[in-house]
Design a protein around this motif. Structure first.
Motif, PDB file in Angstrom:
ATOM      1  N   HIS A  52     -63.698   6.465 -16.939  1.00 24.55           N
ATOM      2  CA  HIS A  52     -64.438   6.262 -15.268  1.00 24.55           C
ATOM      3  C   HIS A  52     -65.945   7.135 -14.847  1.00 24.55           C
ATOM      4  CE1 HIS A  52     -60.391   4.984 -12.990  1.00 24.55           C
ATOM      5  NE2 HIS A  52     -61.159   4.072 -13.669  1.00 24.55           N
ATOM      6  N   HIS A 260     -62.802  -3.603 -12.846  1.00 27.42           N
ATOM      7  CA  HIS A 260     -61.787  -3.146 -11.671  1.00 27.42           C
ATOM      8  C   HIS A 260     -61.927  -5.319 -11.817  1.00 27.42           C
ATOM      9  CE1 HIS A 260     -62.764   0.978 -12.436  1.00 27.42           C
ATOM     10  NE2 HIS A 260     -64.068   0.494 -12.428  1.00 27.42           N
ATOM     11  N   GLN A 281     -65.623  -0.527  -8.505  1.00 26.07           N
ATOM     12  CA  GLN A 281     -64.281   0.592  -8.181  1.00 26.07           C
ATOM     13  C   GLN A 281     -63.692   1.046  -6.421  1.00 26.07           C
ATOM     14  OE1 GLN A 281     -64.767   4.470 -10.760  1.00 26.07           O
ATOM     15  NE2 GLN A 281     -63.004   4.968 -10.140  1.00 26.07           N
ATOM     16  N   SER A 317     -59.002  -0.759  -8.795  1.00 27.48           N
ATOM     17  CA  SER A 317     -59.395   0.954  -9.306  1.00 27.48           C
ATOM     18  C   SER A 317     -58.708   0.495 -11.180  1.00 27.48           C
ATOM     19  CB  SER A 317     -59.380   2.209  -8.830  1.00 27.48           C
ATOM     20  OG  SER A 317     -59.288   3.252  -9.796  1.00 27.48           O
ATOM     21  N   SER A 318     -59.867  -0.136 -12.054  1.00 26.99           N
ATOM     22  CA  SER A 318     -58.865   0.367 -13.164  1.00 26.99           C
ATOM     23  C   SER A 318     -57.080  -0.273 -13.288  1.00 26.99           C
ATOM     24  CB  SER A 318     -58.940   1.445 -13.668  1.00 26.99           C
ATOM     25  OG  SER A 318     -59.892   1.769 -14.031  1.00 26.99           O
ATOM     26  N   GLY A 337     -55.596   3.726 -12.113  1.00 27.68           N
ATOM     27  CA  GLY A 337     -57.309   4.245 -11.396  1.00 27.68           C
ATOM     28  C   GLY A 337     -56.918   5.014 -10.520  1.00 27.68           C
TER      29      GLY A 337
END
Length: 654
Positions: A52, A260, A281, A317-318, A337
């Protein structure tokens, strides 16, 4: 001019390591960089928070290219990450466009007293450390600091503009570039998430012949046809169930990790549509993670822990992998994430937090109490159990949903662990599953007999877990882990191919840029190997027995204040391994400082500290203030030593 708070003037330590990447063979020195602002990014390539930060820095690197030199200091967590070949591949994979110092012995890490991945250190043009901050989410703070440093040193005449020392490596050309995941399509062809090319590659069944590419190959977030759509390091792929494809309008769901987002792909023409995520994110605890629409605000919990609402309004988030769960009637999403699992319903277009507290670690139990660590691979077995490759705890874990056989009478999902010991313990050891060790696995697949194949990424191996069974077939005992194949280059996913009575594994060999077939014996039996156990080695902090003050330093950036609109703006969680290390001070509270009482009878251990601090624009005239959440987990190895320090300071931002 308001100046961002600074650390006392301390001369920066020299940069020492095994060698340099992205410098054209030149060894850099701080004296040679005098006149530039230098930002040290202490990272390790397994760490999602570090990835990130790489993304956060791209814009700043471009904006300040003539005055700022970013240097990645790679201080590895896992044994595999200390391999210089693996590091060079990671620098290429993640498009790191700045010099990188290879620091396998954590020499420079120790010189700067880094305690967490990632840690950022800012050095001014005169060679003094002016800021240190741990964790991600510091882009705004760094931008303000750079602005102030440029103005200050330009006025003093100590700022030198011009090109930096980055030298790009020679480009290479392959059909696939760091492929991440793959699936078999209904017509027998293969679809590969070609992460390094920011696209999807459709291949013939041979796994080599390119049929077409979906996505332009340019990093970005753009819907459209196969030639113009853009992805950013796509990973997980899953087919939409046959009966739902007409209703949802796409055939494949893609975890578009760095965007994301979740994307839908229509196979007939390659059209790509964003179906979940805003492209920004999700920050743990941030107040602006959701954008309520059409009166739906009542569904949102602004603490960031739970949300059930329109998927296009929720920040992700990821997302790293996706799999269809019949038991949930939804896709399960591995949200690497923030260490959680979510459920996405493609028909209603809603997304729901499913499991995980957003704390990083290995804790089993009810879904709302479980801890995950960068879950990166998913598979569903015949009984509806969701198997998880939980990479940062090097673990094989599972999620049992209500209504499935293994869940019993449970009314909420339950999380369990079959193999894996925690954040800092890993290795290559077969045998009883509760004693077996993996190293940063990224993929899982279900074999025809119900056993689980594991892409044991950093061991370069495919492992097999056979769940324990009683005579009546019910779950019993830990089961067994064996090794099916070794010598692979960062295997990240497995596709199971059955041909007649035979079984083959199609392994995504990410670092070799290819798909590799691994035939299996009819019995599916593997070898029992023991290549030893490892523990992440980091410098040990000596602390005195008894009372020790823990102080997490956080100062809002210039022009910002603590954000307490939705409750307390800070949070501090503390625990230890072993638990007996802490006689007092464990638990969850608001203040960022706490008095711990360390047990004099426990010689050494690890303090686990998690801190959150939220800040927003302080100017009351700003109608929609920008808000930022700073968050970090530390695992601090400590040794109890009479007469040692009785204060432990951790910089969340300074």
């Amino acid at each position: 001019m308001t100046v961002t708070p600074r650390l006392p003037r301390v001369r920066a330590s020299e940069l020492t390591g095994r060698g340099w990447l992205n410098t054209g063979g030149v060894d850099l020195t701080l004296s040679g960089l005098r006149g530039k602002i230098v930002l040290l990014d202490f990272w390790t390539f397994c760490c999602i928070n570090c990835l990130h930060v790489l993304d956060e820095l791209r814009e700043l690197e471009a904006q300040y290219r003539d005055v700022l030199v970013v240097i990645g200091v790679h201080s590895p967590k896992f044994v595999h990450e200390a391999d210089p070949v693996a590091l060079a591949a990671a620098v290429d994979r993640y498009e790191v466009h700045h010099p990188v110092l290879d620091d396998p012995n954590l020499t420079t890490w120790s010189a700067y007293t880094a305690r967490a991945w990632p840690t950022l250190v800012v050095i001014d043009p005169e060679g003094y450390v002016v800021a240190q901050m741990a964790g991600e989410g510091h882009k705004n703070n760094v931008a303000l600091l750079l602005r102030d440093l440029v103005a200050e040193h330009e006025a003093k005449g100590t700022l030198h503009r011009g090109d930096g020392p980055y030298v790009p490596p020679a480009p290479t050309s392959t059909t696939l570039r760091f492929p991440a995941k793959a699936i078999t399509l209904p017509d027998g062809r293969l679809l590969v998430a070609d992460a390094g090319h920011h696209s999807l590659a459709e291949l013939e069944a041979d796994g080599e012949t390119l049929v077409r590419r979906i996505g332009s190959g340019r990093r970005g977030l753009l819907d459209g046809d196969a030639a113009t759509a853009q992805f950013s390091e796509p990973n997980g792929l899953a087919l939409v169930p046959d009966e739902l494809r007409a209703a949802v309008g796409y055939d494949v769901l893609v975890a578009d990790t760095v965007n994301h987002a979740l994307r839908g792909v229509r196979l007939s023409d390659g059209a790509v549509t964003t179906v979940a995520g805003t492209g920004e994110q999700y920050m743990v605890g941030a107040a602006d993670n959701v954008a309520a629409r059409d009166g739906d605000e009542s569904q949102a919990d602004r603490s960031g822990l739970r949300y059930d609402g329109p998927a296009l309004d929720v920040r992700l988030s990821s997302p790293w992998d996706v799999v269809w769960s019949p038991a949930a009637s939804a896709f399960v999403v591995a949200m690497a994430g923030n260490h959680t699992l979510w459920a996405f319903d493609p028909v209603t277009g809603r997304i729901t937090h499913l499991a995980g507290t957003m704390n990083e670690g290995l804790v089993d139990g009810p879904a709302d109490e479980a801890w995950f660590a960068q879950t990166s691979g998913l598979a569903v077995d015949q009984d509806g159990r969701v198997w998880l490759a939980d990479s940062e705890v090097s673990a094989l874990r599972s999620l049992d949903l209500p209504g499935t056989p293994a869940a019993g009478d449970a009314t909420q999902p339950v999380v369990g662990t079959s193999a894996g010991a925690g954040l800092f313990d890993f290795g290559h050891r077969d045998g009883p599953a509760d004693q077996a060790l993996l190293q940063h696995p990224l993929g899982v697949a279900v074999l025809p007999d119900g056993s689980i194949a594991i892409a044991d990424t950093y061991n370069g191996a495919v492992r097999r877990h056979v769940p324990g069974r009683a005579a009546d077939g019910s779950p019993a005992g830990p089961g067994e882990v064996t090794t099916l194949a070794t010598g692979l280059a960062e295997p990240s996913d497995i596709v199971v191919l059955t041909e007649g009575d035979g079984v083959q594994l199609l392994v995504v060999e990410s670092a070799a840029h290819r798909l590799t077939r691994v035939p299996l014996p009819a019995t599916l039996a593997g070898q029992i190997l023991d290549a030893g156990a490892h523990r992440t080695q980091r410098p040990v902090t000596d602390l005195a027995p008894g009372a020790v003050r823990l102080d997490v330093v956080f100062t809002p950036a210039a022009g910002q204040k603590y954000d307490d609109r939705y409750g307390p703006s800070t949070r501090l969680q503390v625990s230890s391994t072993p638990p007996e290390l802490l006689l007092d001070g464990a638990g969850d509270d608001v203040p960022l400082e706490r008095v711990l009482r360390l047990n004099p009878d426990v010689a050494e251990g690890v303090l686990h500290v998690t801190a959150h601090a939220a800040s927003c624009d302080a100017d009351p005239a700003i109608e929609y203030p920008a808000c930022h959440l700073n968050a970090q987990d530390w695992g601090v190895p400590v040794r109890i030593t009479a007469g040692a320090a009785d204060v432990l300071t951790l910089p969340l931002h300074g």
